[in-house]
Design a protein around this motif. Structure first.
Motif, PDB file in Angstrom:
ATOM      1  N   PHE A  77      17.042   1.183 106.361  1.00  0.00           N
ATOM      2  CA  PHE A  77      15.970   1.571 105.440  1.00  0.00           C
ATOM      3  C   PHE A  77      15.491   2.977 105.796  1.00  0.00           C
ATOM      4  O   PHE A  77      15.454   3.340 106.976  1.00  0.00           O
ATOM      5  N   THR A  78      15.111   3.760 104.784  1.00  0.00           N
ATOM      6  CA  THR A  78      14.428   5.026 105.064  1.00  0.00           C
ATOM      7  C   THR A  78      13.081   5.023 104.361  1.00  0.00           C
ATOM      8  O   THR A  78      12.897   4.391 103.315  1.00  0.00           O
ATOM      9  N   GLY A  79      12.153   5.738 104.977  1.00  0.00           N
ATOM     10  CA  GLY A  79      10.821   5.826 104.397  1.00  0.00           C
ATOM     11  C   GLY A  79       9.848   6.447 105.375  1.00  0.00           C
ATOM     12  O   GLY A  79      10.250   7.094 106.341  1.00  0.00           O
ATOM     13  N   VAL A  80       8.570   6.216 105.096  1.00  0.00           N
ATOM     14  CA  VAL A  80       7.495   6.801 105.894  1.00  0.00           C
ATOM     15  C   VAL A  80       6.950   5.736 106.842  1.00  0.00           C
ATOM     16  O   VAL A  80       6.611   4.640 106.397  1.00  0.00           O
ATOM     17  N   PRO A  81       6.874   6.037 108.132  1.00  0.00           N
ATOM     18  CA  PRO A  81       6.268   5.062 109.037  1.00  0.00           C
ATOM     19  C   PRO A  81       4.814   4.773 108.636  1.00  0.00           C
ATOM     20  O   PRO A  81       4.066   5.713 108.334  1.00  0.00           O
ATOM     21  N   LEU A  82       4.464   3.490 108.614  1.00  0.00           N
ATOM     22  CA  LEU A  82       3.076   3.120 108.300  1.00  0.00           C
ATOM     23  C   LEU A  82       2.107   3.898 109.182  1.00  0.00           C
ATOM     24  O   LEU A  82       1.057   4.353 108.725  1.00  0.00           O
ATOM     25  N   ALA A  83       2.462   4.059 110.452  1.00  0.00           N
ATOM     26  CA  ALA A  83       1.569   4.739 111.394  1.00  0.00           C
ATOM     27  C   ALA A  83       1.219   6.146 110.922  1.00  0.00           C
ATOM     28  O   ALA A  83       0.074   6.587 111.057  1.00  0.00           O
ATOM     29  N   ASP A  84       2.195   6.844 110.334  1.00  0.00           N
ATOM     30  CA  ASP A  84       1.945   8.216 109.866  1.00  0.00           C
ATOM     31  C   ASP A  84       0.934   8.229 108.719  1.00  0.00           C
ATOM     32  O   ASP A  84       0.036   9.067 108.669  1.00  0.00           O
ATOM     33  N   LEU A  85       1.105   7.290 107.794  1.00  0.00           N
ATOM     34  CA  LEU A  85       0.175   7.221 106.659  1.00  0.00           C
ATOM     35  C   LEU A  85      -1.234   6.870 107.151  1.00  0.00           C
ATOM     36  O   LEU A  85      -2.223   7.467 106.720  1.00  0.00           O
ATOM     37  N   LEU A  86      -1.313   5.905 108.072  1.00  0.00           N
ATOM     38  CA  LEU A  86      -2.642   5.488 108.544  1.00  0.00           C
ATOM     39  C   LEU A  86      -3.338   6.612 109.302  1.00  0.00           C
ATOM     40  O   LEU A  86      -4.558   6.750 109.244  1.00  0.00           O
ATOM     41  N   ARG A  87      -2.558   7.419 110.002  1.00  0.00           N
ATOM     42  CA  ARG A  87      -3.148   8.543 110.740  1.00  0.00           C
ATOM     43  C   ARG A  87      -3.881   9.479 109.779  1.00  0.00           C
ATOM     44  O   ARG A  87      -4.972   9.957 110.076  1.00  0.00           O
ATOM     45  N   LEU A  88      -3.296   9.700 108.604  1.00  0.00           N
ATOM     46  CA  LEU A  88      -3.940  10.563 107.601  1.00  0.00           C
ATOM     47  C   LEU A  88      -5.288  10.008 107.144  1.00  0.00           C
ATOM     48  O   LEU A  88      -6.174  10.742 106.738  1.00  0.00           O
ATOM     49  N   CYS A  89      -5.404   8.672 107.180  1.00  0.00           N
ATOM     50  CA  CYS A  89      -6.593   8.039 106.602  1.00  0.00           C
ATOM     51  C   CYS A  89      -7.630   7.701 107.663  1.00  0.00           C
ATOM     52  O   CYS A  89      -8.746   7.285 107.341  1.00  0.00           O
ATOM     53  N   ASP A  90      -7.260   7.837 108.929  1.00  0.00           N
ATOM     54  CA  ASP A  90      -8.212   7.688 110.022  1.00  0.00           C
ATOM     55  C   ASP A  90      -8.812   6.275 110.076  1.00  0.00           C
ATOM     56  O   ASP A  90      -9.928   6.040 109.608  1.00  0.00           O
ATOM     57  N   VAL A  91      -8.062   5.361 110.624  1.00  0.00           N
ATOM     58  CA  VAL A  91      -8.487   3.964 110.707  1.00  0.00           C
ATOM     59  C   VAL A  91      -9.710   3.833 111.624  1.00  0.00           C
ATOM     60  O   VAL A  91      -9.777   4.449 112.678  1.00  0.00           O
TER      61      VAL A  91
END
Ligand SMILES: Nc1nc2c(c(=O)[nH]1)N[C@H]1C(S)=C(S)[C@@H](COP(=O)(O)O)O[C@H]1N2
Ligand SMILES: [Mo]
Length: 301
Positions: A77-91
């Protein structure tokens, strides 16, 4: 992967075959596809597909294990790691669970412990084995969480919600799929000894009367008004569950767990609750007439 490396009681899907399970297509909807991130994040966000696709991609080789017993090892599979997206949103601090919601007719969803979702390296995937994900397999965008049965991998991702308290997913709530879903522990269904169909009907009607549900995992569920007379519920787990007005008359509940459950008005007449644990349970108007209480704990006050 040779068969010895499959989780217990899984079988290889026919070579080149990838079964379609559950919903077959997203909701018909002409509006642009977006993925939102909300809940316990400092920066709630709505991303278009183009925004997501512009983020750096990674490839991951992942073994698929479906709860219905087929496995398809080594899918790239290729795509964006969830961790990268969450970093942008600041959990935010209090976030402990993550819920994924689909752009589908029934708003299909699933959830994970946030730490598990990250540790298992959940991917927001766009391609499989070099081609864009087919619609029936979750295209244009799905999640893939390795190390969990495939029902934790959501097709047609629309919404990501960070939560303090868990929100059971669609199969987990309605069909009794195990909420932890580790294939190596064989965490398939919350009651391993009944057929999935019987379990689904029992949960849907809140009627467990007379069933053999030994070891049932029903922690934290809303089961107000449950009917469970004469059910076999030895070693069952009801910690934190809402069981107001539940009927357990004549049931076998030996060594069952009711810690912190709400049992207001519950009926245990003639039930076997030997060794059952009630610490912290709310017991106002619960009726234990004729029940066998030997070794039960937490009923003193
Ligand atoms: N939106 C959505 N996602 C879903 C489902 C579903 O019904 N709807 N089923 C789940 C189940 S049980 C499995 S096994 C996989 C199946 O994915 P596949 O059809 O690509 O094999 O998707 C999971 N994600
Ligand atoms: Mo599944």
């Amino acid at each position: 992967m040779n068969p010895q490396q499959l989780p217990p009681r899984q079988q290889l899907a026919a070579p080149g075959k990838w079964p379609v399970v559950g919903e077959k297509a997203p909701r018909a909807d002409a509006s642009p596809w977006t993925v939102s991130v909300s809940g316990l994040v400092a920066r709630p966000s709505v991303l278009t597909l183009a925004d997501l696709q512009a983020m750096p991609h990674v490839s991951r080789v992942i073994d698929i294990h479906c709860v219905t017993r087929w496995s398809k090892p080594q899918v790239t599979f290729t795509g964006v790691p969830l961790a990268d997206l969450l970093r942008l949103c600041d959990v935010q601090e209090g976030a402990r669970y993550i819920s994924f919601v689909a752009r589908s007719e029934r708003d299909h969803s699933t959830s994970l412990i946030l730490a598990d979702a990250l540790r298992l390296d959940t991917l927001i995937a766009f391609t499989a084995d070099g081609a864009p994900l087919a619609t029936e397999h979750g295209g244009p965008v799905r999640t893939v969480t390795p190390g969990r049965y495939f029902y934790k991998s959501l097709k047609w991702l629309r919404e990501i919600v960070l939560l303090e308290h868990d929100r059971l997913g669609y199969w987990e709530a309605h069909a009794g799929y195990h909420n932890h879903a580790d294939p190596w522990q064989e965490e398939r269904y919350i009651a391993p000894d009944v057929s999935p169909k019987v379990l689904e009907t029992a949960l849907c009607t809140r009627d467990l009367s007379g069933l053999d549900l030994r070891g049932l995992r029903a922690e934290n569920r809303d089961l107000a008004g449950l009917r469970a007379s004469d059910a076999l519920l030895r070693d069952a787990h009801f910690e934190g569950a809402n069981l107001t007005g539940a009927d357990f008359a004549g049931a076998n509940l030996s060594n069952a767990h009711f810690e912190n459950a709400n049992l207001a008005g519950a009926n245990f007449r003639g039930a076997d609750v030997e060794g059952a644990a009630f610490a912290g349970a709310h017991l106002q108007d619960a009726d234990f007439t004729g029940a066998s209480l030997f070794g039960a704990t937490g009923l003193e006050s």
